[in-house]
Design a protein around this motif. Sequence first.
Motif, PDB file in Angstrom:
ATOM      1  N   GLY A 170      34.973  48.654  31.259  1.00  0.00           N
ATOM      2  CA  GLY A 170      36.382  48.991  31.068  1.00  0.00           C
ATOM      3  C   GLY A 170      37.189  48.889  32.338  1.00  0.00           C
ATOM      4  N   VAL A 171      36.683  49.454  33.438  1.00  0.00           N
ATOM      5  CA  VAL A 171      37.427  49.458  34.697  1.00  0.00           C
ATOM      6  C   VAL A 171      37.580  48.044  35.243  1.00  0.00           C
ATOM      7  CG1 VAL A 171      37.381  50.261  37.092  1.00  0.00           C
ATOM      8  CG2 VAL A 171      36.760  51.831  35.251  1.00  0.00           C
ATOM      9  N   ALA A 172      36.531  47.243  35.167  1.00  0.00           N
ATOM     10  CA  ALA A 172      36.582  45.891  35.725  1.00  0.00           C
ATOM     11  C   ALA A 172      37.598  45.011  35.015  1.00  0.00           C
ATOM     12  CB  ALA A 172      35.192  45.247  35.658  1.00  0.00           C
ATOM     13  N   GLN A 173      37.911  45.315  33.779  1.00  0.00           N
ATOM     14  CA  GLN A 173      38.899  44.505  33.076  1.00  0.00           C
ATOM     15  C   GLN A 173      40.274  44.589  33.733  1.00  0.00           C
ATOM     16  OE1 GLN A 173      38.591  44.304  28.620  1.00  0.00           O
ATOM     17  NE2 GLN A 173      37.126  45.944  28.934  1.00  0.00           N
ATOM     18  N   LEU A 174      40.576  45.727  34.373  1.00  0.00           N
ATOM     19  CA  LEU A 174      41.853  45.860  35.061  1.00  0.00           C
ATOM     20  C   LEU A 174      41.972  44.883  36.223  1.00  0.00           C
ATOM     21  CD1 LEU A 174      42.238  49.746  35.171  1.00  0.00           C
ATOM     22  CD2 LEU A 174      43.371  48.136  33.626  1.00  0.00           C
ATOM     23  N   VAL A 175      40.832  44.473  36.756  1.00  0.00           N
ATOM     24  CA  VAL A 175      40.822  43.496  37.849  1.00  0.00           C
ATOM     25  C   VAL A 175      40.717  42.074  37.307  1.00  0.00           C
ATOM     26  CG1 VAL A 175      39.599  42.760  39.935  1.00  0.00           C
ATOM     27  CG2 VAL A 175      39.779  45.195  39.384  1.00  0.00           C
ATOM     28  N   CYS A 176      39.864  41.889  36.317  1.00  0.00           N
ATOM     29  CA  CYS A 176      39.603  40.534  35.806  1.00  0.00           C
ATOM     30  C   CYS A 176      40.823  39.939  35.113  1.00  0.00           C
ATOM     31  CB  CYS A 176      38.427  40.560  34.845  1.00  0.00           C
ATOM     32  SG  CYS A 176      36.862  41.011  35.617  1.00  0.00           S
ATOM     33  N   GLY A 177      41.609  40.765  34.418  1.00  0.00           N
ATOM     34  CA  GLY A 177      42.790  40.236  33.740  1.00  0.00           C
ATOM     35  C   GLY A 177      43.787  39.596  34.683  1.00  0.00           C
ATOM     36  N   PRO A 178      44.269  40.306  35.709  1.00  0.00           N
ATOM     37  CA  PRO A 178      45.172  39.676  36.678  1.00  0.00           C
ATOM     38  C   PRO A 178      44.547  38.481  37.394  1.00  0.00           C
ATOM     39  CG  PRO A 178      45.311  42.056  36.855  1.00  0.00           C
ATOM     40  CD  PRO A 178      44.177  41.759  35.917  1.00  0.00           C
ATOM     41  N   LEU A 179      43.245  38.546  37.700  1.00  0.00           N
ATOM     42  CA  LEU A 179      42.602  37.404  38.344  1.00  0.00           C
ATOM     43  C   LEU A 179      42.607  36.183  37.433  1.00  0.00           C
ATOM     44  CD1 LEU A 179      39.501  39.046  40.085  1.00  0.00           C
ATOM     45  CD2 LEU A 179      41.570  38.156  41.180  1.00  0.00           C
ATOM     46  N   ALA A 180      42.361  36.404  36.138  1.00  0.00           N
ATOM     47  CA  ALA A 180      42.377  35.279  35.197  1.00  0.00           C
ATOM     48  C   ALA A 180      43.779  34.706  35.042  1.00  0.00           C
ATOM     49  CB  ALA A 180      41.829  35.733  33.843  1.00  0.00           C
ATOM     50  N   ASP A 181      44.811  35.563  35.106  1.00  0.00           N
ATOM     51  CA  ASP A 181      46.181  35.065  35.046  1.00  0.00           C
ATOM     52  C   ASP A 181      46.560  34.319  36.321  1.00  0.00           C
ATOM     53  OD1 ASP A 181      46.635  36.058  32.521  1.00  0.00           O
ATOM     54  OD2 ASP A 181      47.601  37.905  33.203  1.00  0.00           O
ATOM     55  N   ARG A 182      46.020  34.745  37.450  1.00  0.00           N
ATOM     56  CA  ARG A 182      46.392  34.154  38.737  1.00  0.00           C
ATOM     57  C   ARG A 182      45.620  32.873  39.027  1.00  0.00           C
ATOM     58  NH1 ARG A 182      47.428  31.642  42.370  1.00  0.00           N
ATOM     59  NH2 ARG A 182      48.067  32.205  44.500  1.00  0.00           N
ATOM     60  N   PHE A 183      44.300  32.893  38.849  1.00  0.00           N
ATOM     61  CA  PHE A 183      43.462  31.771  39.271  1.00  0.00           C
ATOM     62  C   PHE A 183      42.954  30.919  38.105  1.00  0.00           C
ATOM     63  CE2 PHE A 183      42.907  35.032  42.583  1.00  0.00           C
ATOM     64  CZ  PHE A 183      43.371  34.310  43.679  1.00  0.00           C
ATOM     65  N   GLY A 184      43.135  31.387  36.881  1.00  0.00           N
ATOM     66  CA  GLY A 184      42.689  30.617  35.737  1.00  0.00           C
ATOM     67  C   GLY A 184      41.496  31.248  35.045  1.00  0.00           C
ATOM     68  N   ARG A 185      41.293  30.861  33.804  1.00  0.00           N
ATOM     69  CA  ARG A 185      40.205  31.444  33.016  1.00  0.00           C
ATOM     70  C   ARG A 185      38.836  30.913  33.443  1.00  0.00           C
ATOM     71  NH1 ARG A 185      44.661  34.209  31.928  1.00  0.00           N
ATOM     72  NH2 ARG A 185      45.944  33.353  30.266  1.00  0.00           N
ATOM     73  N   ARG A 186      38.759  29.630  33.746  1.00  0.00           N
ATOM     74  CA  ARG A 186      37.459  29.004  34.011  1.00  0.00           C
ATOM     75  C   ARG A 186      36.743  29.609  35.227  1.00  0.00           C
ATOM     76  NH1 ARG A 186      34.197  24.414  33.419  1.00  0.00           N
ATOM     77  NH2 ARG A 186      33.403  23.640  35.402  1.00  0.00           N
ATOM     78  N   PRO A 187      37.355  29.687  36.426  1.00  0.00           N
ATOM     79  CA  PRO A 187      36.601  30.233  37.563  1.00  0.00           C
ATOM     80  C   PRO A 187      36.176  31.683  37.370  1.00  0.00           C
ATOM     81  CG  PRO A 187      38.914  29.935  38.130  1.00  0.00           C
ATOM     82  CD  PRO A 187      38.706  29.242  36.828  1.00  0.00           C
ATOM     83  N   VAL A 188      37.034  32.495  36.762  1.00  0.00           N
ATOM     84  CA  VAL A 188      36.679  33.890  36.527  1.00  0.00           C
ATOM     85  C   VAL A 188      35.538  33.987  35.509  1.00  0.00           C
ATOM     86  CG1 VAL A 188      37.535  36.122  35.708  1.00  0.00           C
ATOM     87  CG2 VAL A 188      38.995  34.686  37.134  1.00  0.00           C
TER      88      VAL A 188
END
Length: 417
Positions: free
Chosen positions: A58-76
């Motif tokens: 749950g907590v990691a999703q708060l980080v992964c969501g913005p990262l996926a919006d910023r750098f893209g879905r594939r690398p994350v």
Amino acid sequence: MNFADPGPRRSVSFLLLLPLLLAAQPVATDGYLPALPEIARDLGSASSSLTVFMLAFGVAQLVCGPLADRFGRRPVLLTGLACYTAAAAGCALAGSADALVAWRAVQGAAMAAILVCARAAVRDLYPAHEGPRIMARGLTGPGLVALVAPIAGAWGVQATGWRWVLVAMGVYSLALLALCWRAFSETRQAPAESAPVLASVPVSVSAGGVRQVIADPGFCAWTALAAATYGGIFCFLLLSPMVYVDLFGLSPVLYGWIPAGGSLVYILGITWCRRLLSRHGPVRTVQLGASFSLLGPCIQIAGCVLAPTSPFPLLLGHAVYALGHGLHQPCGQAGAVGGLPPQLAGRAVSCSGFAIMCVAFCAGQLAAQFVDPTMRHGAWPMVLPMALAGVVLVLIAFVWLPWLYRVRSAQRVQPRS
């Protein structure tokens, strides 16, 4: 090339990958359930590894969501799959309960990256009104895996020990990593292509967007629905091994058929959901689901009162609740994201997932406080949280969501000044 264009070739590829990506969660949870009693005997603790796993998820999703919006879905996504594989190996080699909990936390964080990117890609590739249908199709995969995983996990524990169950998780994620490396293309809209869309969206999208996500009434309502239904099912996942193995004396292999049977009913619910959505829409669909979500725990309560030594009322009630869960999940997960622009998909998914896991973690931790080796409280710690979830789901489905849709309809017909 349009990164968001789901041409025929891309659509087929993603529709095949989506169930496999979403299945990473039941692989890590449902297949792990039959191993909990043996892990507790070997390392002295087991339930904390599952609750910490879900909290990290749950907590990691708060980080992964913005990262996926910023750098893209594939690398994350690829990073998440690699970490998931490494964490599974670490869990299999853990020599203490603390080490197991630590590696399971890493695995939960990695799973957050996988599921956030999978759900965000649905919003990237498909319009909002198709989201529930696509999610219903994608969630069939996790349902099938959840059907097989407890049985396979139980046989694996009995034949080779609990460590090999975790090795199997690593093999699954490694194969999925290789498949995504070859087949998963970036779905996030390129900045130049998303500029016209951003021009019509409030400035807060560019400034972070989390505030806009949380302020959206549809996001709040559908997230609450998904959190309530999963909170109830998580209490079952966490406590059912102790209830059925320690209280009723079932073997791990026999117990494995119980979550598997619930998964089969869940698959039927998802399949039924796709038909209900096309005929009645999401609100009527979740109203029917809420009725099942409350009926199931009522059957279990009656069993605890009238036949406390029999597991059959618990099994029947769980099946009814699982049917409602199958109707809620596609609607709740897609509805939380569908009313927001694709540029906010990652953050919307992450905020929704964080809320869902917080509810599950808190409910599971509270219920687990009433479970001890003697099982002196019987099945009540598992049943009562599911009953509370059923009541909340009824209120959301019959009060909150209809009110929300009436307000939106009134806003659409209100004449502009």
